[in-house]
Design an enzyme around this catalytic site. Structure first.
Site, mmCIF file in Angstrom:
data_model
loop_
_atom_site.group_PDB
_atom_site.id
_atom_site.type_symbol
_atom_site.label_atom_id
_atom_site.label_comp_id
_atom_site.label_asym_id
_atom_site.label_seq_id
_atom_site.Cartn_x
_atom_site.Cartn_y
_atom_site.Cartn_z
ATOM 1 N N ILE A 40 0.660 -1.058 0.227
ATOM 2 C CA ILE A 40 -0.120 -0.117 -0.201
ATOM 3 C C ILE A 40 1.130 1.086 -0.183
ATOM 4 C CG2 ILE A 40 0.002 0.362 2.650
ATOM 5 C CD1 ILE A 40 -2.724 0.843 -0.218
ATOM 6 N N SER A 62 11.236 0.282 7.833
ATOM 7 C CA SER A 62 10.797 -0.728 7.096
ATOM 8 C C SER A 62 11.864 -1.873 7.382
ATOM 9 C CB SER A 62 10.665 -0.011 5.848
ATOM 10 O OG SER A 62 10.590 -1.691 5.448
ATOM 11 N N ARG A 63 11.710 -3.224 8.018
ATOM 12 C CA ARG A 63 12.699 -3.769 7.730
ATOM 13 C C ARG A 63 12.505 -5.234 6.179
ATOM 14 N NH1 ARG A 63 9.458 -7.684 12.466
ATOM 15 N NH2 ARG A 63 7.466 -6.966 11.327
ATOM 16 N N LYS A 116 -5.807 3.169 7.114
ATOM 17 C CA LYS A 116 -6.595 2.394 7.393
ATOM 18 C C LYS A 116 -6.764 0.912 7.859
ATOM 19 C CE LYS A 116 -8.832 0.302 3.746
ATOM 20 N NZ LYS A 116 -8.645 -1.401 3.777
ATOM 21 N N ASP A 194 -11.470 -5.282 6.314
ATOM 22 C CA ASP A 194 -10.288 -4.674 5.400
ATOM 23 C C ASP A 194 -10.561 -3.941 4.584
ATOM 24 O OD1 ASP A 194 -7.208 -3.787 5.701
ATOM 25 O OD2 ASP A 194 -7.353 -3.645 3.747
#
Length: 333
Positions: A40, A62-63, A116, A194
């Site tokens: 996303i 971020s990993r 969201k 979702d």
């Protein structure tokens, strides 16, 4: 960016909480960091930031890899510690871990944009609201579908009309939109809600208040979140409303909200991008949802306000509370 304190003002409605903390004069682009560089973020957040002159992508955390040419950190802790110049963060991780990241960012005095749903529970988001108020930062719980082209014209068209019936049909292919994302099937991942919460975010924006009266939730065998749901709503206005969510649809995807009124039938289609009245298209446009989110976030930061509406998440919580559980065949990505 300069900040001038002004008297606190709280404006509330049944849907939106807006809190004025500070008047902010933006003299240069807001340095923003994305936390959680997944699908996303790459598909929507990065292009929207790049096209908005009021923001500058300054870092990522971020990993799973960052963005070329932008400093990446393993955790939000190291990001917040090392980059005091980052003024805002966009949190794009799964909802189950978003609260902790948001709390850390707020304590560090950063503005926060929440993908969201804004959290895994209602109470944790309410806690973030209080924290943002105390720290004097902007908190934005985003509902991207509300920024679809047809949503505001639909709301305006419905003004003064008597709504008689509403039918929401929101069916899509989970393998297409969430490939290999195991978190959506875990507690707090919401499953079919979702995408379904996108429809509920539109419903709560365009219609009089309703509440869930009945729900059926279909859980794949061995999963902790539903793959399909059927909801019935009621409200003071007396009209009937239903919602049919399914994550097993292949081929063309269905994102429709049909509203019958005393003056005609309106269909908000393609997730809100197309509006039809009595079968005739009166509005159709391309996807501008995330561009709208970042325009709104810039406005909130500049005005020293927060925008948090939990009504879509309340409907989901009520569906889980009232829902009759049905176990269906196993589902594997």
């Amino acid at each position: 960016m300069s900040r001038e304190p002004i008297p606190a003002r709280i404006s509330t409605s049944s849907k939106v909480l807006v809190e004025r903390q500070f008047l902010v004069t933006v003299t240069e682009p807001v340095a923003i960091a994305i936390v959680g560089v997944g699908k996303i973020a790459r598909d929507q957040h990065l292009p929207s930031i790049a096209s908005n002159a009021r923001f500058r992508l300054a870092a990522t955390a971020s990993r799973h890899g960052g963005v070329d040419g932008v400093e990446n950190f393993e955790t939000i802790d190291t990001l917040l510690s090392a980059r005091s110049d980052v003024q805002a963060v966009a949190l794009c991780q799964p909802p189950q871990v978003r609260f902790e990241a948001a709390a850390k960012a707020i304590r560090a005095g950063r503005h926060v944009l929440l993908e969201k749903p804004p959290g895994a529970t209602i109470a944790e988001v309410e806690t973030l609201v209080a924290m943002a108020r105390s720290q004097g930062v902007s908190l934005f719980a985003t509902w991207h579908s509300r920024f679809a082209t047809g949503v505001e014209p639909t709301r305006e068209w419905l003004k003064g009309k008597t709504v008689r019936r509403v039918a929401v049909t929101w069916k899509e292919d989970v393998r297409r939109w969430h490939p290999g994302q195991a978190w959506i099937w875990e507690p707090g991942g919401l499953g079919v809600f979702d995408p379904g919460i996108n429809a509920l975010s539109i419903v709560t924006a365009i219609l009089p208040p309703v509440h869930v009266t009945r729900a059926t939730l279909e859980f794949p065998e061995g999963r902790d979140a539903p793959i399909a749901a059927q909801l019935t709503f009621a409200g003071e206005s007396g009209f009937s409303a239903t919602a049919d969510f399914d994550w097993r649809q292949t081929g063309p995807q269905t994102w429709d909200i049909e509203v019958e009124t005393d003056e005609g039938r309106l269909v908000l289609s393609k997730g809100g991008a197309e509006m039809l009245v009595d079968g005739k298209a009166v509005l159709a446009d391309s996807d501008q949802e995330y561009a709208g989110i970042y325009r709104r976030f810039a406005e909130l930061i500049e005005a020293g306000e927060s925008d948090i509406d939990l009504s879509p998440l309340v409907h989901v919580a009520d569906a889980f509370m009232l829902g009759r559980r049905s176990v269906v065949e196993p589902f594997e990505d």
